[in-house]
Scaffold this motif. Structure first.
Motif, PDB file in Angstrom:
ATOM      1  N   ILE A 117       6.236  16.542   0.577  1.00  0.00           N
ATOM      2  CA  ILE A 117       6.872  16.134   1.860  1.00  0.00           C
ATOM      3  C   ILE A 117       5.728  15.801   2.888  1.00  0.00           C
ATOM      4  O   ILE A 117       5.826  14.746   3.498  1.00  0.00           O
ATOM      5  CB  ILE A 117       7.369  17.219   2.268  1.00  0.00           C
ATOM      6  N   ARG A 119       2.727  14.481   1.989  1.00  0.00           N
ATOM      7  CA  ARG A 119       2.202  13.331   1.358  1.00  0.00           C
ATOM      8  C   ARG A 119       0.793  13.171   2.123  1.00  0.00           C
ATOM      9  O   ARG A 119       0.666  12.044   2.445  1.00  0.00           O
ATOM     10  CB  ARG A 119       3.012  12.091   1.510  1.00  0.00           C
ATOM     11  N   LYS A 186      15.396  12.202   1.912  1.00  0.00           N
ATOM     12  CA  LYS A 186      14.817  12.100   3.313  1.00  0.00           C
ATOM     13  C   LYS A 186      15.794  12.206   4.247  1.00  0.00           C
ATOM     14  O   LYS A 186      15.379  12.435   5.674  1.00  0.00           O
ATOM     15  CB  LYS A 186      14.412  10.367   3.358  1.00  0.00           C
ATOM     16  N   GLU A 187      16.970  11.840   4.204  1.00  0.00           N
ATOM     17  CA  GLU A 187      18.013  11.936   5.336  1.00  0.00           C
ATOM     18  C   GLU A 187      17.944  13.689   5.904  1.00  0.00           C
ATOM     19  O   GLU A 187      18.408  13.580   7.124  1.00  0.00           O
ATOM     20  CB  GLU A 187      19.475  11.707   4.801  1.00  0.00           C
ATOM     21  N   LEU A 189      15.582  15.612   5.844  1.00  0.00           N
ATOM     22  CA  LEU A 189      14.485  15.894   6.622  1.00  0.00           C
ATOM     23  C   LEU A 189      14.489  15.214   7.950  1.00  0.00           C
ATOM     24  O   LEU A 189      14.048  15.691   9.095  1.00  0.00           O
ATOM     25  CB  LEU A 189      13.120  15.191   6.056  1.00  0.00           C
ATOM     26  N   GLU A 190      14.887  14.071   8.071  1.00  0.00           N
ATOM     27  CA  GLU A 190      15.045  13.234   9.196  1.00  0.00           C
ATOM     28  C   GLU A 190      15.978  13.597  10.150  1.00  0.00           C
ATOM     29  O   GLU A 190      15.696  13.874  11.386  1.00  0.00           O
ATOM     30  CB  GLU A 190      15.352  11.716   9.108  1.00  0.00           C
TER      31      GLU A 190
ATOM     32  N   ILE B   2       7.819  13.177   7.481  1.00  0.00           N
ATOM     33  CA  ILE B   2       8.690  13.063   8.393  1.00  0.00           C
ATOM     34  C   ILE B   2       8.616  12.126   9.649  1.00  0.00           C
ATOM     35  O   ILE B   2       7.268  12.215  10.086  1.00  0.00           O
ATOM     36  CB  ILE B   2       9.131  14.456   8.758  1.00  0.00           C
ATOM     37  N   LYS B   3       9.579  11.194   9.750  1.00  0.00           N
ATOM     38  CA  LYS B   3       9.075  10.297  10.879  1.00  0.00           C
ATOM     39  C   LYS B   3       8.817  11.145  12.103  1.00  0.00           C
ATOM     40  O   LYS B   3       9.530  12.074  12.574  1.00  0.00           O
ATOM     41  CB  LYS B   3      10.184   9.343  11.096  1.00  0.00           C
TER      42      LYS B   3
END
Lengths: 295, 300
Positions: A117, A119, A186-187, A189-190, B2-3
């Motif tokens: 995650i 990265r 991803k959704e 996490l964001e 994560i952004k």
């Protein structure tokens, strides 16, 4: 890597009825025959063990390994049970394997969070470095580890073995979880980040709960693998009180020539706990996976 | 990633794992590499002798023979289990599970997996006893079906010992790919199979176009982990034949073990172990790179 490694019959089960109305073709019957035949071959050696574990030595020499026992004979099992202090060995194995299952998964999760995650830069090489733990032949580690454990007083304690297998099995866990986490939606996490969750909260409140089925499967793998380990426990657990089931069986074999029924009995008792564990947890896993499946 | 949160903070999560890895693996490994350049018999302190061990290794026929045995192990532990595993998983999932009952497929899969949970010490007892020359079950069985002429001392003769271990490894290994591949197949959209079937695709065509293409990542994981296991296989050889008869079943891992603990040539044992590590590492890097490239391609 998928989120479920072991058990998920749901999909196949629910679809079966509508297909059942169609007539099965010869090919389908052939497929069933082949897969059943393979299963028979796979399980035959284990059935032989059970068969001979409850046979008296006289019965064995009269009718050979393939004959059915004329009466149920349990002395082989009793002899083995007492000779190796079986309950004690089971307790040691249980303690070591549970500790590795829990702590190994924990370390794998932390590593994989950074790699899959987070990265982090150069993650491929970090991953290869972790994989070293499964790459290095175990016998190359024995000598240095022996000296290190002696110096810190871990030699001949079950913790020496626990630490080693946290790292060795944790390497596989890191590899597996890094790819599972790499595919994490991803959704989710964001959304969590938008809600102001910190990195730590995202790990424990989002990632770990969603991946719990995979973590459970991993823990089961770690438990079974550790239970079955041989060379490292043999080298570091020298006193009888600290030995595991595997080491106990191997030592007993070296000490005296056992007759066939005692050999079979020892094999049966050596398999029984893992088998039990596997059967119990296969069900738990099915439930866990259906409850937590990522859709 | 994560952004809105930098990458740097993630390094923190690697700290416990990295410390453990360093203490338990990296330091002993470095130690082992150092010993490979020394003359050391375990009593007097190691004595630096440069490349002597490595020169010996390159001319050591037993070492090269042990690597040839590794090739047999790769066939027995990687090639055959992966191929059979793919076919069995596909048959179970596509035909048995969908046409008969998912429960049957699940049960059969669990049976295939059973040898995987066998401790090698036990598996060796069971197998060693089945293959015994006098009262072994296999020879008994051959006799019972009228093939008494084929009776053999399976583990005790140099011509069949390695192949016998290979056969045992196929038996032990098959369950692993089946379990991994079947769980991978759950991920594939079932409508793909149904659509292909309506179009008249037979099992083999569905296998090639849908099954193989769909579970490529899992094939990588299985091939990598099994190859690593095959190259450093130790337990089965130790438990079944101790490398014998003669040196007919010696593998590099077992060879280094005997140099360490039987011959007391710790330096040379370390050289063999280091060489083996280099080979396995090269194989692992090759696979991981290929896998990363595949993931990147699919992400594009």
């Amino acid at each position: 890597m998928t989120a479920q490694l072991m058990d998920d019959e749901k999909t196949t089960e629910t679809r079966a009825p509508q297909n059942r109305r169609r007539r099965r073709t010869g090919l389908e019957w052939l497929a069933l025959a082949i897969t059943v035949l393979v299963a028979v071959v796979m399980i035959a050696p284990l059935l032989l063990v059970v068969l001979n574990a409850v046979k008296s030595p006289a019965d064995f020499s009269a009718h050979g390994p393939l004959g059915l026992p004329t009466e149920i004979y349990l002395d082989g099992i009793k002899t083995f049970w007492n000779a190796v202090d079986f309950p004690r060995k089971v307790w040691n194995s249980l303690l070591i394997s549970s500790a590795v299952a829990v702590l190994g998964v924990l370390v794998s999760v932390l590593n994989a969070y950074a790699l899959g995650i987070g990265r982090v830069k150069g993650r491929m090489w970090v991953l290869v470095a972790f994989l070293l733990a499964t790459i290095v032949p175990q016998e190359a580690l024995l000598y240095p580890l022996y000296i290190m454990f002696k110096n810190v007083g871990l030699y001949d304690t079950i913790w020496s073995v626990v630490v080693v297998f946290i790292v060795i099995h944790g390497a596989f866990g890191t590899y597996l979880l890094a790819s599972v986490f790499g595919a994490f939606p991803k959704e989710l996490l964001e959304a969590a980040a938008l809600d102001g969750a910190s990195r730590r909260q995202i790990l424990w409140k989002v990632v770990v709960p969603v991946c719990r089925p995979t973590l459970a499967v991993l823990a089961v793998f770690f438990f079974i693998w550790t239970w079955n380990e041989f060379l490292i426990p043999l080298s570091f657990l020298v006193s009888a009180d600290n030995q595991t089931v595997q080491v106990g069986i191997a030592t007993l074999q070296g000490e005296r020539i056992m007759n066939v029924t005692t050999i079979s009995a020892s094999a049966l008792l050596g398999i029984a706990p893992t088998l039990l564990f596997f059967l119990v947890f296969q069900r738990t896993l099915t439930r866990g996976i259906t409850a937590g499946a990522i859709k | 990633m994560i952004k809105g949160q930098g990458r740097a903070g993630y390094w923190l999560y690697l700290v416990p794992g990295a410390i453990l890895l360093t203490v338990i693996i990296i330091v002993p490994l470095g130690w082992n590499v150092y010993l490979s350049f020394t003359k050391y018999r375990g009593i007097k302190p190691p004595e630096w002798n440069g490349l002597e061990n490595w020169k010996e290794l390159f001319h050591d026929a037993e070492f090269w023979a042990s690597f040839q045995h590794s090739i047999v192990m790769v066939v027995a532990m990687v090639v055959l289990p992966t191929v059979f595993g793919l076919i069995l998983a596909s048959l179970l999932f596509d035909l048995v599970g969908r046409r008969f009952d998912g429960k049957i497929a699940g049960l059969l899969r669990a049976v295939y997996y059973l040898p995987q949970i066998l401790p090698i010490a036990i598996a060796a007892i069971v197998v060693g006893w089945i293959l015994r020359p006098e009262d072994g079950a296999l020879n008994d069985l051959l006799d019972a079906v009228g093939l008494g002429g084929l009776q053999h001392n399976w583990l005790g003769s140099p011509d069949t010992a390695l192949l016998s271990i290979g056969a045992v490894m196929v038996w032990i290994q098959i369950g692993y790919p089946v379990v991994v591949f079947m769980s991978a197949l759950q991920r594939i959209d079932p409508q793909l199979y149904e659509a292909a079937e309506l179009d008249g695709a037979n099992w083999f065509q569905r296998f090639r176009a849908i099954t193989l293409a769909g579970i490529r990542p899992e094939i990588f994981v299985v091939v990598l982990t099994c190859t690593v296991a095959a190259l450093k296989v130790f337990g089965p050889v130790y438990a079944l034949t101790r490398g014998g008869p003669g040196t007919s079943t010696t593998v590099p891992s077992y060879y280094s073990y005997t140099e360490f603990f039987t011959a007391q040539r710790v330096g040379y044992g370390a050289t063999i172990a280091t060489a083996l590590t280099v080979v396995v590492l090269a194989v692992a890097i090759f696979f991981v790179r290929a896998q990363f490239r595949l993931v990147d391609e699919e992400a594009r």
